[in-house]
Design a protein around this motif. Structure first.
Motif, PDB file in Angstrom:
ATOM      1  N   ALA A   1     -35.741  19.956  26.889  1.00 20.99           N
ATOM      2  CA  ALA A   1     -35.045  19.706  25.628  1.00 20.99           C
ATOM      3  C   ALA A   1     -35.869  18.794  24.730  1.00 20.99           C
ATOM      4  O   ALA A   1     -35.403  18.380  23.666  1.00 20.99           O
ATOM      5  CB  ALA A   1     -33.680  19.069  25.906  1.00 20.99           C
ATOM      6  N   ARG A   2     -37.094  18.467  25.142  1.00 22.85           N
ATOM      7  CA  ARG A   2     -37.929  17.502  24.423  1.00 22.85           C
ATOM      8  C   ARG A   2     -39.264  18.116  24.002  1.00 22.85           C
ATOM      9  O   ARG A   2     -40.311  17.461  24.039  1.00 22.85           O
ATOM     10  CB  ARG A   2     -38.160  16.280  25.304  1.00 22.85           C
ATOM     11  CG  ARG A   2     -36.862  15.569  25.665  1.00 22.85           C
ATOM     12  CD  ARG A   2     -37.074  14.418  26.600  1.00 22.85           C
ATOM     13  NE  ARG A   2     -35.827  13.715  26.860  1.00 22.85           N
ATOM     14  CZ  ARG A   2     -35.696  12.724  27.735  1.00 22.85           C
ATOM     15  NH1 ARG A   2     -36.740  12.320  28.437  1.00 22.85           N
ATOM     16  NH2 ARG A   2     -34.517  12.128  27.903  1.00 22.85           N
ATOM     17  N   ILE A   3     -39.232  19.351  23.580  1.00 22.65           N
ATOM     18  CA  ILE A   3     -40.468  20.048  23.237  1.00 22.65           C
ATOM     19  C   ILE A   3     -41.197  19.367  22.090  1.00 22.65           C
ATOM     20  O   ILE A   3     -42.432  19.293  22.086  1.00 22.65           O
ATOM     21  CB  ILE A   3     -40.163  21.534  22.923  1.00 22.65           C
ATOM     22  CG1 ILE A   3     -39.828  22.261  24.238  1.00 22.65           C
ATOM     23  CG2 ILE A   3     -41.337  22.206  22.217  1.00 22.65           C
ATOM     24  CD1 ILE A   3     -39.519  23.721  24.088  1.00 22.65           C
TER      25      ILE A   3
ATOM     26  N   LEU B   1     -43.591  26.073  23.867  1.00 20.00           N
ATOM     27  CA  LEU B   1     -44.822  25.350  23.595  1.00 20.00           C
ATOM     28  C   LEU B   1     -45.801  25.607  24.733  1.00 20.00           C
ATOM     29  O   LEU B   1     -45.479  25.403  25.896  1.00 20.00           O
ATOM     30  CB  LEU B   1     -44.524  23.854  23.480  1.00 20.00           C
ATOM     31  CG  LEU B   1     -45.702  22.900  23.290  1.00 20.00           C
ATOM     32  CD1 LEU B   1     -46.443  23.183  21.981  1.00 20.00           C
ATOM     33  CD2 LEU B   1     -45.210  21.449  23.339  1.00 20.00           C
ATOM     34  N   TYR B   2     -47.005  26.051  24.391  1.00 21.25           N
ATOM     35  CA  TYR B   2     -48.038  26.372  25.374  1.00 21.25           C
ATOM     36  C   TYR B   2     -49.227  25.432  25.195  1.00 21.25           C
ATOM     37  O   TYR B   2     -49.690  25.223  24.079  1.00 21.25           O
ATOM     38  CB  TYR B   2     -48.487  27.824  25.229  1.00 21.25           C
ATOM     39  CG  TYR B   2     -47.467  28.834  25.701  1.00 21.25           C
ATOM     40  CD1 TYR B   2     -47.597  29.469  26.931  1.00 21.25           C
ATOM     41  CD2 TYR B   2     -46.364  29.159  24.919  1.00 21.25           C
ATOM     42  CE1 TYR B   2     -46.665  30.394  27.374  1.00 21.25           C
ATOM     43  CE2 TYR B   2     -45.414  30.081  25.353  1.00 21.25           C
ATOM     44  CZ  TYR B   2     -45.572  30.690  26.579  1.00 21.25           C
ATOM     45  OH  TYR B   2     -44.643  31.603  27.013  1.00 21.25           O
ATOM     46  N   PHE B   3     -49.705  24.898  26.323  1.00 21.57           N
ATOM     47  CA  PHE B   3     -50.849  23.984  26.289  1.00 21.57           C
ATOM     48  C   PHE B   3     -52.038  24.580  27.030  1.00 21.57           C
ATOM     49  O   PHE B   3     -51.894  25.232  28.071  1.00 21.57           O
ATOM     50  CB  PHE B   3     -50.501  22.652  26.954  1.00 21.57           C
ATOM     51  CG  PHE B   3     -49.643  21.743  26.124  1.00 21.57           C
ATOM     52  CD1 PHE B   3     -49.982  21.428  24.817  1.00 21.57           C
ATOM     53  CD2 PHE B   3     -48.500  21.171  26.670  1.00 21.57           C
ATOM     54  CE1 PHE B   3     -49.201  20.566  24.056  1.00 21.57           C
ATOM     55  CE2 PHE B   3     -47.713  20.311  25.929  1.00 21.57           C
ATOM     56  CZ  PHE B   3     -48.056  20.006  24.611  1.00 21.57           C
ATOM     57  N   ARG B   4     -53.227  24.285  26.527  1.00 24.68           N
ATOM     58  CA  ARG B   4     -54.480  24.662  27.167  1.00 24.68           C
ATOM     59  C   ARG B   4     -55.210  23.398  27.613  1.00 24.68           C
ATOM     60  O   ARG B   4     -55.142  22.369  26.943  1.00 24.68           O
ATOM     61  CB  ARG B   4     -55.368  25.439  26.190  1.00 24.68           C
ATOM     62  CG  ARG B   4     -54.678  26.609  25.512  1.00 24.68           C
ATOM     63  CD  ARG B   4     -55.626  27.309  24.537  1.00 24.68           C
ATOM     64  NE  ARG B   4     -56.623  28.084  25.270  1.00 24.68           N
ATOM     65  CZ  ARG B   4     -57.851  28.331  24.820  1.00 24.68           C
ATOM     66  NH1 ARG B   4     -58.259  27.813  23.667  1.00 24.68           N
ATOM     67  NH2 ARG B   4     -58.694  29.065  25.531  1.00 24.68           N
TER      68      ARG B   4
ATOM     69  N   GLY C   1     -34.636  24.338  26.560  1.00 21.16           N
ATOM     70  CA  GLY C   1     -33.515  24.302  27.496  1.00 21.16           C
ATOM     71  C   GLY C   1     -32.706  23.047  27.310  1.00 21.16           C
ATOM     72  O   GLY C   1     -32.997  22.209  26.457  1.00 21.16           O
ATOM     73  N   GLN C   2     -31.686  22.892  28.142  1.00 22.38           N
ATOM     74  CA  GLN C   2     -30.779  21.752  28.056  1.00 22.38           C
ATOM     75  C   GLN C   2     -31.137  20.637  29.034  1.00 22.38           C
ATOM     76  O   GLN C   2     -30.529  19.573  29.006  1.00 22.38           O
ATOM     77  CB  GLN C   2     -29.341  22.217  28.334  1.00 22.38           C
ATOM     78  CG  GLN C   2     -28.840  23.276  27.366  1.00 22.38           C
ATOM     79  CD  GLN C   2     -28.861  22.779  25.931  1.00 22.38           C
ATOM     80  OE1 GLN C   2     -28.404  21.663  25.640  1.00 22.38           O
ATOM     81  NE2 GLN C   2     -29.383  23.598  25.018  1.00 22.38           N
ATOM     82  N   ARG C   3     -32.109  20.863  29.895  1.00 22.63           N
ATOM     83  CA  ARG C   3     -32.451  19.885  30.922  1.00 22.63           C
ATOM     84  C   ARG C   3     -33.959  19.858  31.122  1.00 22.63           C
ATOM     85  O   ARG C   3     -34.676  20.751  30.673  1.00 22.63           O
ATOM     86  CB  ARG C   3     -31.752  20.236  32.238  1.00 22.63           C
ATOM     87  CG  ARG C   3     -31.955  21.686  32.660  1.00 22.63           C
ATOM     88  CD  ARG C   3     -31.145  22.068  33.871  1.00 22.63           C
ATOM     89  NE  ARG C   3     -31.260  23.499  34.160  1.00 22.63           N
ATOM     90  CZ  ARG C   3     -30.782  24.066  35.252  1.00 22.63           C
ATOM     91  NH1 ARG C   3     -30.158  23.335  36.156  1.00 22.63           N
ATOM     92  NH2 ARG C   3     -30.913  25.365  35.442  1.00 22.63           N
TER      93      ARG C   3
END
Length: 320
Positions: free
Chosen positions: A14-16, A42-45, A58-60
């Protein structure tokens, strides 16, 4: 199984938006392009792979899946056969899931305590395409995997150890210097580090405890350490060196409540030839300045979905 290591990790969060800043500015991740079918994630490389970390709305805050990389098509097919012959419930990923993961093929399955795993081969990549989110020397990943992960499990059953060693074919490294029941494992093809995954027994608790992230130099560790302190981010352990590995690292907590261990290799790791039993966790440093289990470790009901809970309960009652 001819598994290289952990190819990617997926999370529900929930913290994107916090991650969107924290990933590049603190750790040095690159924000990758999200697939057309998954624009809200969110996708990271951390290297030339299409991605290594994915955060889905999500919620959690929880670990959603662990993606293991098979060396190639034939090794992937042999591994899937081995899973099925062992009675593991395997679900083949469709074209849509393969596109989300950026791979040629993927299957999904659960371990005996309910965590979701995936096995894939041939993730998309582009040479010399990684660009760090801040000045940074780079990460040690490529053909080794993204690092290691430590999970907490409320039940440490014989089925779990059998699954990891006999089905997945992992090497058992030992219990380290931690308290209680802990076990470290590395994949068949890992000759670089002591472990890819570890499970720690925490009665009534479940979740991801930390991720080990390898960087290319001591400077990379030190600069990250400075940024963490300047931002007053919560820490678990200060700078130090573990007894069982010739590496320097420190631990701090991420926006989702689990810790990152930022690590540099002072010298190449080599297999010790015998099971170690360290008298203490570290040769120097690693002062504990925060909780060992962060807020990412909660009750199984808060961490697992319905399918995972059913698997956990079934195996728990088997040993009641």
């Amino acid at each position: 199984m001819d598994i290289i290591g952990i190819g990617y990790l997926g999370f529900e969060s929930a913290r994107i938006e916090e991650w969107r800043t924290y990933g590049p500015q603190v750790l040095g991740f690159q924000v990758g392009a999200s697939p057309e079918a998954d624009p809200e994630s969110l996708y990271f490389r951390i290297d030339d792979r299409r991605h290594r970390f994915a955060f889905h709305p999500g919620q959690r805050e929880r670990l959603a899946y662990i993606g293991w990389e098979a060396r190639g098509k034939l090794e992937f097919e042999a591994a899937v056969r081995r899973l099925r012959e062992a009675g593991v419930d395997v679900t083949e990923g469709d074209v849509a899931l393969c596109e989300l993961r950026g791979v040629k093929a993927v299957v999904r399955f659960r371990d005996p305590v309910g965590y979701q795993h995936e096995l894939f081969y041939a993730q998309k990549w582009m040479p010399r395409s990684f660009q760090s989110g801040r000045p940074h020397g780079g990460f040690v990943a490529d053909g080794r995997g993204l690092g290691h992960v430590v999970l907490i499990t409320p039940e440490f059953t014989p089925e779990l150890e059998h699954f990891l060693t006999e089905v997945m074919g992992f090497h058992y490294y030992g219990a380290g210097a931690g308290k209680g029941k802990t076990a470290f494992y590395r994949t068949k093809l890992n000759n670089y580090t002591s472990h890819d995954i570890a499970y720690g027994h925490g009665p009534g608790k479940m979740g991801i405890q930390h991720i080990g992230l390898f960087v290319k130099s001591l400077r990379d560790v030190g600069e990250t350490y400075d940024i963490v302190k300047q931002r007053n981010l919560p820490m678990m352990m200060t700078l130090g060196q573990h007894t069982q590995d010739p590496h320097v690292s420190f631990y701090h907590f991420s926006p989702s409540g689990f810790a990152f261990e930022v690590i540099t290799e002072l010298e190449p790791w080599h297999h010790d030839g015998f099971e170690l039993n360290p008298e203490k966790l570290s040769t120097w440093g690693h002062e504990v300045v925060g909780p060992i289990l962060g807020p990412s470790v909660r009750s199984p009901q808060e961490v697992l979905d319905a399918e995972g809970l059913a698997i956990l309960e079934r195996n728990k009652h088997r040993h009641a």
